[in-house]
Each structure stands twice: as structure tokens, then as C-alpha cells.
Design an enzyme around this catalytic site. Structure first.
Site, PDB file in Angstrom:
ATOM      1  CG  ASP A 136     -51.215  15.939  25.139  1.00 57.73           C
ATOM      2  OD1 ASP A 136     -50.365  16.800  25.429  1.00 57.73           O
ATOM      3  OD2 ASP A 136     -52.435  16.182  25.070  1.00 57.73           O
ATOM      4  CG  ASP A 171     -53.528  22.960  23.613  1.00 60.46           C
ATOM      5  OD1 ASP A 171     -53.220  22.173  22.699  1.00 60.46           O
ATOM      6  OD2 ASP A 171     -53.717  22.586  24.786  1.00 60.46           O
TER       7      ASP A 171
END
Ligand code: DGJ
Length: 692
Positions: free
Chosen positions: A449, A514
Site C-alpha cells: 500500500d 477503496d
């Protein structure tokens, strides 16, 4: 078919299954003479002989919109692909062709600068059976030179009456939205100044004359394989032509070269299709799956990810509880997300301290990994190696490791600073702890990430933030992959902030957004699929109401949307009702049956979620004998039509619904279509068809 030929001196023809590219040696670098449908040598020579446009007055150049790699001085006014500055401030260069070499689909045009020991090589590569053309450039110097700009390629589609630009734009939680708009006069710049690809624009464009559709029409499309700061400049020039410059960096210099060194640009791909946007996407997908992804032929497992279930509140017990539920549903890979290390109990501390939190994992990661294994799943782990919380042992020990300008504020985003990967000791440290983690544990999957852009590049930052960060990121991933060949990687940057062909060459899948709201996801997935294949697209089923949008969508709808990619589950499973768990297990079972069709098949977009309340898509297996048809109602008002999905792309024969046994002749499916009986908003169906 000869991939690259030279039918006459100074005329080169690149051939792909559905296109041809003709270029000629110009006065000062090559000129594009044709990028479009296939041509024989005779036509290629005729195209090469077409006179250049006549300049109107003294303000135009006949080579604008034709030059393959323009410099920034001389008789030209389009944006340069290359801008160099020598120590005395001179920028003028003139390239003299030394040699044109062809080997196995790779054309190298080698140039030397007229007066200086400086060599420029333009690379073109085509691969048998594939439509994308790869282009990149290398520069070798024996004199000091600053590279202010070095694009990978300039793509020149033919003159059209009008141009329409398709691009992908977005923001956090609203990634990869497809936009189609008339190309205005001037320059449209897509790009990122954020040191990662960014969710704001994706390095891909398509151009057509405004008449192309999903199934018909000419489309010229280009992409850049780069995960750092980048630009794609689409210029509609006054001469009526379009030139598309694609390259790393934004407005900063890209390199400062000393004698004996070189600079190599990332690859830019161009692809022409005469079959509309759908055929263009399928050609990209095939290429990405078979030539870009490291293991594109693998089937990706159904994963479980803990993020939306436990957030930062994870520990050994709750992860084991989630793993048990996930295994019972049929998940094959259990991924523990953020919060397992250091003092990371919220987003404001601990990032950078990559040892398991002793209160949460008193015996380290071993017991959880062992339990996941006993449950028949592989184990995956979340990391964010390029950032640090100031409240961390790492930052206290190495405050100088972050991008910063001494004496100026260090700007935090999500309570984080960005580590300067351009510094060798930082890159070594990142590689070191990841290598140790993967060596010590049976880890099959790493979710990598990155949750903040670089904002304060600091001394020498102009070079670091433009290219060095991404290059060192690639080098670390390449080293890790070599040392741990069974580990698979997922690229994530707050969702789809690092999705591009550069990162896909060294990761196995990406987290596109997301936003896990299935209705929004239809749009996100449609944009993603313009260039990237379903095989690379992780898609989780999460809880209702959705944490971001508050929408309560049916479990089946949420599943069906996620089943169009690499299915994952991201919900709080212990809170799911028994009937939801049973339905989920059945849907995961169905996904496993259609997975090879989705992950390795050809995508047909049937109705767009952008313009239809009954969006539909289908995948056709590589062998052409199975299909998975996805139909949804989304944004649909009661009583509005929900027509059957027509399937004209199916090969002839009789097709059977693998679940119900219903049979349909191909012409029926092509003309009437497959009626899924959808009725209310958020009804959905996935039909598995087999040719009998
Ligand atoms: C952003 C990612 O996109 C999420 O999936 C999750 O991993 C969080 N970061 C964790 O901080």
C-alpha cells in the site's frame, strides 16, 4: 508475417495482427507516415511518399504532428519529446541517423548528435500475435547534460475531421471514471505530480473521430508503463493534427547525466483497433495478461481481507475468528491488513516499525499463519513500506530519511511522511525488512500500500521525485520477487492510486478503489477494464450498509459485481447472518466454476453503467466454449425496461445454462438475448453458459 520490414531505405513498417505502423527517416529524426490498419509494402511505400502538409504562412512547421521524437529547438512548434541542456545553457541538438537495426520485432533507430558525443536510440518493438506497439528511448552521453524532458514516445494518429478523447480520471473513492469528450484545440495534459500514478488520472488515453462504439470504429489508444510522476499530453495542433506525448515526470528535469552514463525511459504502448473500444480493450487485456503480468496464466485465489472488518483493531484472536469464517465460505487466501505491527493501533503511530505488535501477537505471526494454513488457506499480509508516522521508532531514529526541505515544514498526510526511496540506504532498509519478513514466514501474498503522495522533495528533489522513487520501488519489488518467487504482490495506493502497466509488470493484481459500494464499483470497474484485465482486478464483497456510501445493496448484487474480477471478501463475517453465509458460500462456489472464464477470458461490455440502468457484460473463455454473462439493474426505476442481454459474440452452436440446463441456439442469444428476468433495482444475475 514479417514484424518489422524496410521495403525501401529509410522506410520502416511495423506489423501487428490488426495494424501497421509506417515511419520514415526525416531530416532530423523519424516521421510517422501511418498508424492504422494493415498495409502491404506497396501501400506502405505510397504512404511514405505522401508529401507533408503545406505550412500556411510562416508560423507553422510541416513536421508538427508527424515527428516521432521532436527536440525543443529547430523548425518545429509542437511540444518536444526531448529537451536537453548542456552546461553552457545550450539546448540545440540535431540528430544524425547512424544505423537502423532490426532483430525479432525490435527496431532500433540509432542517432548521434551532430557535434557532441551523445547518442539517442529510438526503440520500437512488436510481438507476434499482439497488437500493442512498445516504444521507448535511450540516451547515452559522453558529455555532461541535463535531461529536462525525455518522453517515451510521441504518438501521431492520422488527421481526422474531429477528435474525441477517452480518459480515466477520478479521486480517492471514485477511481478510474471513464470520460469521453471532444478534444479541444490546444493541449490536454493528463498526469500526476504525486510521485505515484495517482487516482486522479490513469496513464491511458483513446482517440477516435467521435463515431466509434463498443463494437465498431477506429480507435487509437496509448498507455505509459510508469508508476511515478508522469504526463500524457494530447495536443490538438493548429495544423489539424494530433500528437500525444507520453512520458515520465511532469514539469521537472528527469536526469542529470555525467559522461559515460545513460538514461532509459519507461515504455509507452500504442494500440490501434478497427473494432471499436471493446476490441481495443480485449487486445490490451490479452497483452497485459500474457506479456506484462508476471504470472498472468495463473488463476488468482478467492481472498479474504480484514480491513473493513477489523480496521486497526486487529489481534490474533479476531484474525483467527475471521479466518475460520472465511475458510468455511471457501476463501483460499487470508490477508491481514493494516494494524499488526509496532504501535499501529490507529493511523497516527507505528507506521515504519515492522515488528508484530507484542500485545496483539504475543507469540509473533507464527500462530496465526499456522492456523490459516490448518484452515486450508494461504496467508497474506499488508505493508506500507514507503511511508512513516512521525510517531514511530523509525522516524525517531532516522528523521532525515523522509522527503523534506531542511528548515521548512514537513507536511503530513494521514499523519504520515514519505520515505525518500531515492536514497540508497532507505531503499536497502525497505528491501531488508521485507526480505526478512518473507524469509521468516510462510507468506504467500503481500498487499503493498502507499497512502500519501510526496510533497516536499527537498535538496536534489527535482530528480528524486520525478523518477528515482519509482525506479527504486521497481528495483525492490524485482529483488523480492527473485528471492521469493512464490510470493504474489498486490499494488494499492489508497485504492487505485498505483495502477499502471509498470507496476503490473511486477505485481499480480491491484486494488482498484477503496470504494467497495457495488453500484459505484460498476463504474470503477468499467473504467479499469478499458486497459486492465479482470485477472488483475481485486474486488471485495463488503458489508451493508457500505462504510463509504451508506448504501444497503443485496448480498447477491454485491457478489455479482465482485465476481466480474478477482473475487475477494472484505466483510465482517462474524456479523453475517447464517443465511448470508450460506448464500456467500454458494456464490463463491459458482465463482470458482466461472473463474477461468472471468480471469482468462475476453471481456465484452454489453451495456455501460454510465448510460444504462441495466448494465451488462460478459466474458468468453479463451477456447470460445464457455461464457459468463453478468446482468444488473442499477439506478433503475420500477417499470423501466430491462432488455435481455444480446450476445452476438458467441460462437455458433447451442448454448446451455450450466446451472439450469436451459438451452439456447446461438442466433437466439445473438438476436433476442439472454433474459435474466431482472425486475427491481439491484436485481442481478450471473449466467454460466456452455456450448454443447
Ligand atoms: C488504504 C487501502 O486502500 C485500504 O484497503 C487499507 O489497506 C488501508 N489503506 C489501510 O490503512
Amino acid at each position: 508475417m514479417t514484424l518489422v520490414s524496410e521495403p525501401a531505405p529509410g522506410v520502416w513498417v511495423l506489423r501487428t495482427p490488426h495494424s501497421a505502423y509506417v515511419l520514415t527517416a526525416g531530416e532530423d529524426g523519424p516521421l510517422c507516415r501511418h498508424w492504422g490498419g494493415p498495409v502491404d509494402d506497396e501501400s506502405a511505400l505510397a504512404l511514405a511518399a505522401v508529401p507533408l502538409d503545406v505550412a500556411r504562412g510562416s508560423w507553422e512547421s510541416p513536421v508538427d504532428g508527424r515527428e516521432e521524437y521532436p527536440s525543443d529547438a529547430g523548425l518545429r512548434f509542437a511540444e518536444p519529446a526531448l529537451a536537453l541542456r548542456f552546461p553552457d545553457g545550450t539546448r540545440t541538438v540535431r540528430w544524425v541517423l547512424d544505423a537502423a537495426e532490426v532483430s525479432e520485432g525490435h527496431l532500433r533507430l540509432r542517432y548521434t548528435e551532430q557535434t557532441r558525443p551523445l547518442r539517442l536510440t529510438l526503440h520500437y518493438r512488436v510481438t507476434a500475435g499482439h497488437d500493442p506497439i512498445e516504444r521507448w528511448v535511450s540516451l547515452d552521453t559522453d558529455v555532461p547534460v541535463e535531461v529536462l524532458r525525455a518522453d517515451s514516445a510521441v504518438w501521431c494518429p492520422p488527421p481526422l475531421e474531429r477528435y474525441r478523447l477517452s480518459s480515466l480520471h477520478g479521486r480517492w473513492g471514485a477511481d478510474s471514471r471513464l470520460e469521453r469528450a471532444e478534444l479541444p484545440a490546444g493541449t490536454v495534459r493528463l498526469g500526476s505530480r504525486r510521485t505515484t500514478t495517482s487516482p486522479m488520472h490513469n496513464p491511458w488515453i483513446a482517440l477516435d473521430d467521435g463515431t466509434a462504439t463498443e463494437t465498431a470504429g477506429e480507435v487509437w489508444t496509448a498507455a505509459l508503463a510508469w508508476s511515478g510522476t508522469w504526463h500524457i499530453d494530447v495536443q490538438r495542433l493548429p495544423v489539424g493534427r494530433v500528437a500525444v506525448n507520453a512520458g515520465a515526470a511532469h514539469e521537472e528535469p528527469v536526469a542529470s547525466l555525467s559522461p559515460g552514463t545513460s538514461y532509459v525511459t519507461p515504455v509507452s504502448y500504442g494500440l490501434y483497433s478497427a473494432g471499436g473500444f471493446g476490441a481495443a480493450s480485449r487486445a490490451w487485456h490479452e497483452h497485459v495478461r500474457t506479456r506484462v503480468l508476471p504470472h498472468g496464466d495463473e488463476l488468482r485465489p478467492v481472498l479474504y481481507n480484514s480491513w473493513e472488518a477489523t480496521g486497526f483493531l486487529l489481534d490474533e484472536a479476531n484474525q483467527m475468528a475471521l479466518a475460520e469464517r472465511a475458510a468455511a465460505l471457501g476463501c483460499e487466501l487470508f490477508v491481514m491488513d493494516d494494524g499488526w505491527f509496532g504501535a499501529r493501533v490507529a493511523d497516527n503511530a507505528g507506521l515504519g516499525d515492522w515488528t508484530p505488535n507484542p500485545a496483539r501477537f504475543p507469540n509473533g505471526l507464527g500462530p496465526l499463519i499456522a492456523r490459516v494454513g490448518e484452515l486450508g488457506m494461504r496467508f497474506g499480509i499488508w505493508v506500507e513500506p514507503e511511508a512513516v508516522n512521525p510517531d514511530s521508532d523509525l522516524y525517531r531514529a532516522h528523521p532525515d530519511w523522509v522527503y523534506h526541505s531542511p528548515g521548512y515544514p514537513r507536511h503530513e498526510l494521514r499523519h504520515q511522511l514519505a520515505l525518500n526511496l531515492g536514497r540508497p540506504e532507505v531503499a536497502d532498509w525497505v528491501h531488508g525488512w521485507l526480505d526478512a519478513l518473507l524469509t521468516a514466514h510462510d507468506i504467500a501474498f503481500v498487499k503493498w500500500d502507499m497512502n500519501r503522495p510526496v510533497t516536499d522533495p527537498g535538496p536534489r528533489g527535482d530528480l528524486l521525485w520525478s523518477t528515482a522513487h519509482a525506479r527504486n520501488l521497481y528495483a525492490i519489488l524485482d529483488r523480492l520477487r527473485r528471492a521469493h518467487p512464490t510470493v504474489r504482490f498486490e499494488s494499492c495506493a489508497s485504492g487505485g492510486g498505483r495502477v499502471d502497466l509498470g507496476i503490473l509488470a511486477r505485481t499480480d493484481q491491484v486494488w482498484p478503489s477503496d470504494n467497495t459500494d457495488a453500484a459505484d464499483r460498476l463504474l470503477i470497474q468499467e473504467g479499469f477494464g478499458q486497459l486492465y484485465p479482470a485477472r488483475a482486478m481485486t474486488a471485495w464483497v463488503t458489508d451493508a450498509p457500505n462504510f463509504l456510501t451508506g448504501n444497503r445493496l443485496p448480498l447477491r448484487f454485491r457478489f455479482h459485481v465482485a465476481m466480474a474480477g478477482v473475487l475477494g471478501i472484505g466483510g465482517d463475517l462474524p456479523a453475517w447472518s447464517l443465511s448470508d453465509q450460506a448464500e456467500a458460500a454458494a456464490l463463491i462456489g459458482q465463482y470458482k466454476r466461472i473463474r477461468p472464464i472471468v480471469q482468462h477470458g475476453a471481456l465484452y461490455r454489453l451495456r455501460s453503467p454510465g448510460s444504462s440502468a441495466a448494465p451488462a457484460l460478459a466474458y468468453l473463455s479463451a477456447a470460445g466454449d464457455e461464457a459468463a454473462v453478468f446482468q444488473f439493474l442499477s439506478g433503475h426505476h420500477y417499470g423501466e425496461p430491462a432488455p435481455p442481454a444480446r450476445l452476438p459474440f458467441l460462437p455458433p452452436g447451442t448454448w446451455e445454462d450450466a446451472d439450469t440446463g436451459a438451452r439456447y441456439p446461438q442466433a437466439f442469444l445473438a438476436t433476442h438475448g439472454l433474459d435474466a428476468g431482472l425486475f427491481r433495482n439491484h436485481d442481478s444475475a450471473v449466467t454460466h453458459l456452455r456450448r454443447v
